[in-house]
Design a protein around this motif. Structure first.
Motif, PDB file in Angstrom:
ATOM      1  N   ASP A   1      26.357   7.094  95.493  1.00  0.00           N
ATOM      2  CA  ASP A   1      25.619   6.376  94.371  1.00  0.00           C
ATOM      3  C   ASP A   1      24.217   6.572  94.516  1.00  0.00           C
ATOM      4  O   ASP A   1      23.511   6.255  95.682  1.00  0.00           O
ATOM      5  N   CYS A   2      23.724   7.285  93.882  1.00  0.00           N
ATOM      6  CA  CYS A   2      22.149   7.751  93.915  1.00  0.00           C
ATOM      7  C   CYS A   2      21.303   6.807  93.007  1.00  0.00           C
ATOM      8  O   CYS A   2      20.055   7.100  93.076  1.00  0.00           O
ATOM      9  N   TYR A   3      21.735   5.853  92.707  1.00  0.00           N
ATOM     10  CA  TYR A   3      21.055   4.836  91.658  1.00  0.00           C
ATOM     11  C   TYR A   3      19.554   4.193  92.686  1.00  0.00           C
ATOM     12  O   TYR A   3      18.752   3.941  91.971  1.00  0.00           O
ATOM     13  N   ARG A   4      19.917   3.940  93.878  1.00  0.00           N
ATOM     14  CA  ARG A   4      18.805   3.176  94.489  1.00  0.00           C
ATOM     15  C   ARG A   4      17.742   4.195  95.249  1.00  0.00           C
ATOM     16  O   ARG A   4      16.959   3.858  95.791  1.00  0.00           O
ATOM     17  N   LEU A   5      18.248   5.606  95.230  1.00  0.00           N
ATOM     18  CA  LEU A   5      17.215   6.580  95.533  1.00  0.00           C
ATOM     19  C   LEU A   5      15.843   6.497  94.817  1.00  0.00           C
ATOM     20  O   LEU A   5      16.053   6.651  93.461  1.00  0.00           O
ATOM     21  N   LYS A   6      14.827   6.631  95.389  1.00  0.00           N
ATOM     22  CA  LYS A   6      13.239   6.632  94.936  1.00  0.00           C
ATOM     23  C   LYS A   6      13.036   7.660  94.580  1.00  0.00           C
ATOM     24  O   LYS A   6      11.950   8.106  93.602  1.00  0.00           O
ATOM     25  N   SER A   7      13.422   8.872  95.305  1.00  0.00           N
ATOM     26  CA  SER A   7      12.927  10.364  95.033  1.00  0.00           C
ATOM     27  C   SER A   7      13.756  11.282  95.613  1.00  0.00           C
ATOM     28  O   SER A   7      14.736  11.013  96.316  1.00  0.00           O
ATOM     29  N   MET A   8      13.594  12.671  95.002  1.00  0.00           N
ATOM     30  CA  MET A   8      14.380  13.563  95.581  1.00  0.00           C
ATOM     31  C   MET A   8      14.238  14.003  97.122  1.00  0.00           C
ATOM     32  O   MET A   8      15.218  14.404  97.928  1.00  0.00           O
ATOM     33  N   GLU A   9      12.970  13.423  97.573  1.00  0.00           N
ATOM     34  CA  GLU A   9      12.523  13.784  98.971  1.00  0.00           C
ATOM     35  C   GLU A   9      13.659  12.887  99.901  1.00  0.00           C
ATOM     36  O   GLU A   9      13.956  13.231 101.033  1.00  0.00           O
TER      37      GLU A   9
ATOM     38  N   GLY B   1      31.507  21.920 100.912  1.00  0.00           N
ATOM     39  CA  GLY B   1      32.950  22.525 100.592  1.00  0.00           C
ATOM     40  C   GLY B   1      33.818  21.423 100.313  1.00  0.00           C
ATOM     41  O   GLY B   1      35.038  21.532 100.075  1.00  0.00           O
ATOM     42  N   LYS B   2      33.610  20.252 100.689  1.00  0.00           N
ATOM     43  CA  LYS B   2      34.299  18.931 100.801  1.00  0.00           C
ATOM     44  C   LYS B   2      33.766  18.408  99.117  1.00  0.00           C
ATOM     45  O   LYS B   2      32.976  18.529  98.481  1.00  0.00           O
ATOM     46  N   LEU B   3      34.865  17.595  98.563  1.00  0.00           N
ATOM     47  CA  LEU B   3      34.776  16.951  97.238  1.00  0.00           C
ATOM     48  C   LEU B   3      33.633  15.942  97.434  1.00  0.00           C
ATOM     49  O   LEU B   3      33.728  15.064  98.242  1.00  0.00           O
ATOM     50  N   CYS B   4      32.899  16.069  96.392  1.00  0.00           N
ATOM     51  CA  CYS B   4      31.617  15.253  96.584  1.00  0.00           C
ATOM     52  C   CYS B   4      31.702  14.415  94.930  1.00  0.00           C
ATOM     53  O   CYS B   4      31.510  14.986  94.124  1.00  0.00           O
ATOM     54  N   LEU B   5      31.911  13.140  94.983  1.00  0.00           N
ATOM     55  CA  LEU B   5      31.886  12.300  93.826  1.00  0.00           C
ATOM     56  C   LEU B   5      30.536  11.658  93.779  1.00  0.00           C
ATOM     57  O   LEU B   5      30.387  10.673  94.549  1.00  0.00           O
ATOM     58  N   ILE B   6      29.534  11.849  92.791  1.00  0.00           N
ATOM     59  CA  ILE B   6      28.470  11.321  92.689  1.00  0.00           C
ATOM     60  C   ILE B   6      28.151  10.464  91.412  1.00  0.00           C
ATOM     61  O   ILE B   6      28.171  11.166  90.115  1.00  0.00           O
ATOM     62  N   GLU B   7      27.769   9.219  91.623  1.00  0.00           N
ATOM     63  CA  GLU B   7      27.306   8.275  90.387  1.00  0.00           C
ATOM     64  C   GLU B   7      25.906   8.642  90.396  1.00  0.00           C
ATOM     65  O   GLU B   7      25.268   8.538  91.359  1.00  0.00           O
ATOM     66  N   TRP B   8      25.394   8.264  89.239  1.00  0.00           N
ATOM     67  CA  TRP B   8      23.858   8.584  88.923  1.00  0.00           C
ATOM     68  C   TRP B   8      23.297   9.761  89.419  1.00  0.00           C
ATOM     69  O   TRP B   8      22.383   9.805  90.248  1.00  0.00           O
TER      70      TRP B   8
END
Length: 139
Positions: free
Chosen positions: A78-86, A100-107
């Protein structure tokens, strides 16, 4: 894949179709506004993949890892709270994305430049009080 309207009762069938149609893609990005059902759909995908753990939103942890009887490790972001790409780079997101594993990404909007060349873009939209629409297309 296009589903013009669905309800919670249809989620199992939708999860099965996604898994069957896009099993070759390891990174799935969920684009939707708040309350559109991203986590609910991911929970159903987890059920279909026989995830042993409870699937829940990683809003505060940013990353949850689940064990699936069908796929091994699955990563839920859940990338909603990330402030930056860094900040995403600092938590090692690229290691997960290219594992190579399944990654399920919100936001996923903030981390688009870090995504692999091939991923699944899933758009969810509200189409009524209890209905959603879904489009899923490989990128």
């Amino acid at each position: 894949m296009n589903v013009p309207s669905y309800t919670k009762a249809d989620l199992q069938a939708i999860a099965r179709r996604l898994i069957l149609n896009f099993k070759e893609l390891n990174v799935w990005c969920f684009y939707a506004e708040m309350g559109s059902g991203k986590t609910t759909l991911i929970k159903e995908i987890g059920r279909e993949l026989l995830v042993i753990d409870e699937v829940s939103s990683p809003t505060f942890s940013i990353i949850n890892e689940y064990e699936s009887k069908k796929k091994g490790a699955i990563y839920h972001f859940d990338c909603y709270r990330l402030k930056s790409m860094e900040e995403a780079i600092d938590i090692g997101i690229e290691d997960y994305l290219y594992s190579g594993k399944l990654c399920l990404i919100e936001w996923p909007e903030l981390i688009v430049p870090l995504l692999p060349e091939n991923f699944l873009k899933i758009n969810l939209n509200l189409v009524g009080d209890n209905a959603r629409s879904l489009t899923a297309e490989p990128k």
